[in-house]
Scaffold this active site. Structure first.
Site, short mmCIF file in Angstrom:
data_model
loop_
_atom_site.label_atom_id
_atom_site.label_comp_id
_atom_site.label_asym_id
_atom_site.label_seq_id
_atom_site.Cartn_x
_atom_site.Cartn_y
_atom_site.Cartn_z
N LYS A 20 0.67 -1.42 0.03
CA LYS A 20 0.00 -0.04 -0.02
C LYS A 20 1.05 1.28 0.06
O LYS A 20 0.35 2.39 -0.67
CB LYS A 20 -0.96 0.03 1.18
CG LYS A 20 -1.73 -1.22 1.29
CD LYS A 20 -2.79 -1.11 2.62
CE LYS A 20 -1.89 -1.06 3.75
NZ LYS A 20 -1.19 -2.38 4.27
N ARG B 227 -9.36 1.10 8.41
CA ARG B 227 -9.03 -0.11 8.76
C ARG B 227 -10.14 -0.88 9.62
O ARG B 227 -9.88 -2.11 9.85
CB ARG B 227 -7.55 -0.02 9.75
CG ARG B 227 -6.37 -0.27 8.88
CD ARG B 227 -5.48 -0.48 9.89
NE ARG B 227 -4.25 -1.07 9.41
CZ ARG B 227 -3.26 -0.58 8.97
NH1 ARG B 227 -2.90 0.93 8.76
NH2 ARG B 227 -1.82 -1.08 8.53
N ARG C 262 11.58 -5.76 4.80
CA ARG C 262 11.31 -4.55 4.82
C ARG C 262 12.03 -3.65 5.66
O ARG C 262 12.61 -3.92 6.59
CB ARG C 262 9.79 -4.09 5.13
CG ARG C 262 9.50 -2.66 5.34
CD ARG C 262 7.87 -2.34 5.28
NE ARG C 262 7.13 -2.67 6.31
CZ ARG C 262 5.76 -2.55 6.34
NH1 ARG C 262 5.22 -1.96 5.25
NH2 ARG C 262 5.09 -3.12 7.27
N ARG D 128 11.30 -2.34 11.57
CA ARG D 128 10.50 -2.03 12.43
C ARG D 128 10.07 -2.94 13.50
O ARG D 128 10.04 -4.07 13.08
CB ARG D 128 8.95 -1.56 11.73
CG ARG D 128 8.97 -0.09 11.03
CD ARG D 128 7.83 -0.04 10.04
NE ARG D 128 6.71 -0.44 10.41
CZ ARG D 128 5.80 -0.17 9.62
NH1 ARG D 128 5.37 0.14 8.65
NH2 ARG D 128 4.38 -0.91 10.21
N ARG E 112 -0.69 -8.92 13.25
CA ARG E 112 -1.20 -8.16 12.45
C ARG E 112 -2.19 -8.75 11.59
O ARG E 112 -3.11 -8.15 10.91
CB ARG E 112 -0.18 -7.19 11.99
CG ARG E 112 0.34 -6.46 12.99
CD ARG E 112 1.79 -5.80 12.60
NE ARG E 112 1.61 -4.78 11.50
CZ ARG E 112 2.73 -4.51 10.69
NH1 ARG E 112 3.89 -4.81 10.98
NH2 ARG E 112 2.21 -3.55 9.78
#
Ligand code: ADP
Ligand code: ADP
Ligand code: ZN
Length: 214
Positions: free
Chosen positions: A13, A88, A127, A160, A171
Site C-alpha cells: 500500500k 482499517r 522491509r 520496524r 497483524r
C-alpha cells in the site's frame, strides 16, 4: 481524486501510494507514518498509539478518525489525496463516508492490493524503513542504493519493531478480522478495484494507473 488503499500489512500500500501521490500531485496520507512521527516526537498520542502498535493491534478508532478527518480538511488535500492505512475498520470507513458526505463528496477509488498470507512474512522481514522521512525499502525487492541508508534523506534504515514475525502474525489476524470486511463495504459503495499485489512493483503501479485512467 480521493483514493484509499486496502490490503494486508505488507501488501504494498505504502509503496504504491507514494507513487500515486507523486504521479497525480496529491498528498500521501499514511496513518502509520503519522503515528510513528508522534512516537518519535514523544507526544501523548504517540505514547498511546505505541501500546497498541507494538502488540500488532489497531489503535482505537477514537484516536484515529478525528485525526484523519482533520488532515483531509487541510488546504493541500482540496484536490484529493491517497489514504494509506485508513480506514482499517468499518467504524473508520463510516466516519470517512460521513465526513465526505457533509461536503457532497465520496471516495473515488478503493484499491485493494491482494497478496496471499504466505507471501507476507517475507515481505515484512525484508522491509526496511526510514523513520525520518517515511521511505520504505526491501532488502531483496526494492533495495536502497547503499545498504542500510535512506536514498531520500540519508538517515539509517531499520527493521520496524512491529515487522518481526511474532507481531506480523497478530497483524495478519487483525487484518482478516477487522479490515477485510471493508472489501465488501467498498464493493457495495461501487468503488472497489482489485490489483494482484504479487506482481513486480512497477507492474502493480501500471495496473493502478490503468484503473485511475491516466
Ligand atoms: P504496506 O504499506 O501495505 O504495509 P509496503 O509498501 O511497505 O506495504 O511494502 C511492504 C514491503 O514489501 C516493503 O519492503 C516493500 O519494499 C516491499 N514491496 C512492496 N511491493 C512489492 C512488490 N510488488 N513486490 C515485492 N516487494 C514489494
Ligand atoms: P503497514 O504499512 O504494515 O500496513 P502501517 O504503517 O499502516 O502498517 O500501520 C502500522 C500500525 O499503526 C498498525 O499495525 C496499527 O497498529 C497502527 N495503525 C495505522 N493505521 C491505523 C488505523 N487506521 N487504525 C488503527 N490503527 C492504525
Ligand atoms: Zn529517509
Amino acid at each position: 481524486m480521493k483514493i484509499i488503499m486496502l490490503g494486508a500489512p505488507g501488501a504494498g500500500k505504502g509503496t504504491q501510494a507514494k507513487r500515486i501521490a507523486e504521479c497525480y500531485g496529491i498528498p500521501h496520507i499514511s496513518t502509520g507514518d503519522i503515528f510513528r512521527a508522534n512516537i518519535k516526537n514523544g507526544t501523548e498520542l504517540g505514547k498511546k498509539a505505541k501500546e497498541y502498535m507494538d502488540k500488532g493491534l489497531l489503535v482505537p478508532d477514537e484516536l484515529t478518525c478525528d485525526l484523519v478527518v482533520d488532515r483531509i480538511s487541510q488546504d493541500d488535500a482540496a484536490k484529493g489525496y491517497v489514504l494509506d492505512g485508513f480506514p482499517r475498520t468499518i467504524p473508520q470507513a463510516e466516519a470517512l463516508t460521513n465526513a465526505l458526505k457533509k461536503r457532497g463528496e465520496a471516495v473515488d477509488f478503493a484499491i485493494d492490493i491482494e497478496v496471499p498470507d504466505e507471501n507476507i512474512i517475507g515481505r515484512m522481514s525484508g522491509r526496511r524503513a526510514c523513520l525520518k522521512c517515511g521511505a520504505t525499502y526491501h532488502v531483496e525487492f526494492a533495495p536502497p542504493k547503499e545498504e542500510g541508508v535512506c536514498d531520500v534523506c540519508g538517515d539509517k534504515l531499520v527493521l520496524r519493531d512491529d515487522d518481526k514475525p511474532e507481531t506480523v502474525a497478530n497483524r495478519l489476524k487483525v487484518y482478516h478480522d477487522q479490515t477485510q470486511p471493508l472489501i465488501d463495504y467498498y464493493t457495495a459503495a461501487g468503488c472497489l478495484k482489485e490489483v494482484d499485489g504479487t506482481l513486480d512493483i512497477d507492474v502493480v503501479f501500471d495496473k493502478i494507473r490503468e484503473i485511475l485512467g491516466a
